[in-house]
Design a protein around this motif. Structure first.
Motif, PDB file in Angstrom:
ATOM      1  N   THR A  43       1.634 -17.654  24.996  1.00  0.00           N
ATOM      2  CA  THR A  43       2.444 -18.777  25.449  1.00  0.00           C
ATOM      3  C   THR A  43       2.830 -19.626  24.243  1.00  0.00           C
ATOM      4  OG1 THR A  43       0.481 -20.133  25.862  1.00  0.00           O
ATOM      5  CG2 THR A  43       1.320 -18.818  27.697  1.00  0.00           C
ATOM      6  N   MET A  44       3.970 -20.304  24.369  1.00  0.00           N
ATOM      7  CA  MET A  44       4.481 -21.150  23.299  1.00  0.00           C
ATOM      8  C   MET A  44       4.465 -22.609  23.747  1.00  0.00           C
ATOM      9  SD  MET A  44       5.161 -18.637  21.298  1.00  0.00           S
ATOM     10  CE  MET A  44       5.447 -16.870  21.437  1.00  0.00           C
ATOM     11  N   HIS A  77      -8.520 -13.702  30.081  1.00  0.00           N
ATOM     12  CA  HIS A  77      -8.669 -14.545  31.259  1.00  0.00           C
ATOM     13  C   HIS A  77      -8.904 -16.000  30.868  1.00  0.00           C
ATOM     14  CE1 HIS A  77      -8.821 -11.099  33.972  1.00  0.00           C
ATOM     15  NE2 HIS A  77      -9.630 -10.519  33.093  1.00  0.00           N
ATOM     16  N   SER A  78      -8.170 -16.900  31.523  1.00  0.00           N
ATOM     17  CA  SER A  78      -8.357 -18.344  31.355  1.00  0.00           C
ATOM     18  C   SER A  78      -8.189 -18.788  29.906  1.00  0.00           C
ATOM     19  CB  SER A  78      -9.734 -18.774  31.886  1.00  0.00           C
ATOM     20  OG  SER A  78      -9.839 -20.183  31.969  1.00  0.00           O
ATOM     21  N   VAL A  79      -7.180 -18.215  29.226  1.00  0.00           N
ATOM     22  CA  VAL A  79      -6.876 -18.594  27.845  1.00  0.00           C
ATOM     23  C   VAL A  79      -5.530 -19.332  27.848  1.00  0.00           C
ATOM     24  CG1 VAL A  79      -6.454 -17.761  25.501  1.00  0.00           C
ATOM     25  CG2 VAL A  79      -8.121 -16.597  26.948  1.00  0.00           C
ATOM     26  N   PRO A  80      -5.485 -20.615  27.468  1.00  0.00           N
ATOM     27  CA  PRO A  80      -4.231 -21.360  27.535  1.00  0.00           C
ATOM     28  C   PRO A  80      -3.090 -20.736  26.743  1.00  0.00           C
ATOM     29  CG  PRO A  80      -6.083 -22.839  27.169  1.00  0.00           C
ATOM     30  CD  PRO A  80      -6.612 -21.451  27.035  1.00  0.00           C
ATOM     31  N   TRP A 270      -2.779 -20.634  13.122  1.00  0.00           N
ATOM     32  CA  TRP A 270      -3.285 -21.953  13.493  1.00  0.00           C
ATOM     33  C   TRP A 270      -4.014 -21.896  14.837  1.00  0.00           C
ATOM     34  CZ3 TRP A 270      -5.153 -26.187  11.929  1.00  0.00           C
ATOM     35  CH2 TRP A 270      -5.312 -27.272  12.799  1.00  0.00           C
ATOM     36  N   ALA A 271      -3.458 -21.166  15.812  1.00  0.00           N
ATOM     37  CA  ALA A 271      -4.124 -21.033  17.112  1.00  0.00           C
ATOM     38  C   ALA A 271      -5.480 -20.349  16.950  1.00  0.00           C
ATOM     39  CB  ALA A 271      -3.235 -20.255  18.082  1.00  0.00           C
ATOM     40  N   THR A 272      -5.552 -19.365  16.057  1.00  0.00           N
ATOM     41  CA  THR A 272      -6.819 -18.690  15.793  1.00  0.00           C
ATOM     42  C   THR A 272      -7.829 -19.650  15.176  1.00  0.00           C
ATOM     43  OG1 THR A 272      -5.700 -16.567  15.493  1.00  0.00           O
ATOM     44  CG2 THR A 272      -7.909 -16.775  14.557  1.00  0.00           C
ATOM     45  N   GLU A 280     -11.188 -22.595  22.038  1.00  0.00           N
ATOM     46  CA  GLU A 280     -10.073 -22.361  22.960  1.00  0.00           C
ATOM     47  C   GLU A 280      -8.815 -22.016  22.177  1.00  0.00           C
ATOM     48  OE1 GLU A 280      -7.922 -25.481  25.602  1.00  0.00           O
ATOM     49  OE2 GLU A 280      -9.506 -24.593  26.849  1.00  0.00           O
ATOM     50  N   PHE A 281      -8.177 -20.901  22.528  1.00  0.00           N
ATOM     51  CA  PHE A 281      -6.946 -20.446  21.873  1.00  0.00           C
ATOM     52  C   PHE A 281      -5.767 -21.134  22.557  1.00  0.00           C
ATOM     53  CE2 PHE A 281      -3.426 -17.715  20.860  1.00  0.00           C
ATOM     54  CZ  PHE A 281      -3.724 -17.160  19.616  1.00  0.00           C
ATOM     55  N   PRO A 282      -5.067 -22.053  21.864  1.00  0.00           N
ATOM     56  CA  PRO A 282      -4.016 -22.842  22.501  1.00  0.00           C
ATOM     57  C   PRO A 282      -2.663 -22.155  22.440  1.00  0.00           C
ATOM     58  CG  PRO A 282      -4.324 -23.593  20.263  1.00  0.00           C
ATOM     59  CD  PRO A 282      -5.302 -22.454  20.462  1.00  0.00           C
TER      60      PRO A 282
END
Length: 357
Positions: A43-44, A77-80, A270-272, A280-282
């Motif tokens: 997702t972005m 699962h359940s990763v934003p 950056w997400a990593t 949490e991976f945003p």
């Protein structure tokens, strides 16, 4: 589709086993390395999960037009920051929107599911899209205790992976063992190759069961190559594969300049970093937003760490690095995992990579 390998550098070759010597000599004289795609439906920032899933289907159509061999999707699962939670469902949408490219999963996390249900899902896929479906499996279980409870699993579920795999392969081959008389009717006998992801003891399991291996350099290239060598040495030919087959997963970014290519990697890096620091991976942020961010020393360290291990640069630079990487590993296939914030930038990188064939 294949990447043509011709006379790569011999720097760093590991010729410790006779098989590797023969294979890598073949690489140096020129072989074809298949190119495939793994997409996680990231997702972005500012875009919905629904857009990410729709974009994955569009991306698959573009990858097919460029000649890529496979297009795989993942399970999270359940990763934003990741919309891909139901890989067999998404694979069905991709297969329906394409006509030639192989479609599969990289992978379905078997400890999260009952083997019969997995076999039946792939049986439906393989029946609707004959000779185009790959069964990619992993041994990870839900990341948090809350996810595991929601899935009805415990943290030790992955310890039973071998038993689950035996059960699943039995359903696919029409030889159920644990529950006599129970069949995944639509799946039995379909020509669907099974791949294992090399997480945990996955490489040993792949060798024992005679299955193709999917591997990334999670702990560096040297350790990855040792794992590949051990897999090939221990491989037992089976009804699923007559010889070892290695799919190397790698992030590859190609652009006009090295700096532009590196910029493509910034959002996921950056997400990593965020996931390592905050658990949490945003959603991915635009690269300019990341690069102008004031980072703490700890954040900067994790961000720079996340930018390592990728193949990036101009077409010529990437060609040289991939030739060397293939010479070192003897991989049969490259599974490209590149993510960029802008889908147009991402497909431009894949187009440049495809042009190297």
């Amino acid at each position: 589709m294949g990447f043509r390998i011709a006379e790569p550098s011999r720097r760093g070759l590991r010729l410790t086993r006779s098989w590797n010597l023969a294979a890598r000599r073949a690489v140096c004289t020129g072989v074809t390395l298949r190119l495939s795609v793994l997409d996680r439906s990231h997702t972005m920032q500012g875009r919905s999960p629904q857009y990410a899933l729709q974009e994955t289907v569009r991306f698959a159509q573009q990858a097919e037009a460029l000649g890529y061999h496979r297009f795989w999707v993942a399970e999270h699962h359940s990763v934003p920051g990741v919309a891909g939670a139901a890989p067999t469902v998404l694979a069905a949408a991709i297969a329906a929107a394409t006509s030639r490219i192989r479609v599969g999963t990289g992978g379905v996390m078997l400890p999260n599911h009952q083997p019969l249900v997995v076999a039946e899902q792939f049986g439906v896929l393989g029946s609707l899209f004959p000779e185009r479906v790959d069964v990619g499996l992993g041994r990870s279980v839900g990341f948090t205790s809350g996810i595991r409870r929601a899935l009805g699993r415990d943290k030790d579920a992955a310890d039973r992976f071998g038993e689950q795999l035996v059960e699943l392969l039995g359903y696919l081959s029409g030889q159920p063992g644990r529950f006599p008389g129970v069949h995944a009717v639509a799946a039995e006998g379909l020509p669907m190759p099974v791949f294992l992801l090399a997480t945990g003891s996955g490489a040993d399991t792949a060798a024992e069961f005679g299955l193709p291996l999917v591997i990334a350099a999670a702990h560096g290239d040297d350790r990855m190559i040792d794992t590949i060598d051990a897999y090939r040495e221990r491989f037992r030919p089976s009804a699923w594969a007559a010889r070892p087959y290695v799919v190397l997963a790698r992030s590859v970014a190609v652009a006009d300049t090295s700096e532009e290519a590196r910029r493509l990697l910034v959002p996921e890096a950056w997400a990593t970093a965020e996931s390592r620091l905050r658990g949490e991976f945003p959603p991915l942020e635009p690269p300019e937003q990341v690069l102008t961010r004031e980072m703490s020393e700890r954040e900067r360290s994790q961000f720079e760490r996340a930018l390592r291990g990728h193949v990036f640069g101009t077409a010529d630079e990437v060609a040289v690095e991939l030739k060397e990487l293939t010479a070192r590993t003897g991989a049969d296939e490259l599974l490209v995992t590149t993510t960029a914030y802008d889908p147009a930038d991402r497909i431009d990188s894949y187009r440049r990579l495809a042009a190297l064939t």
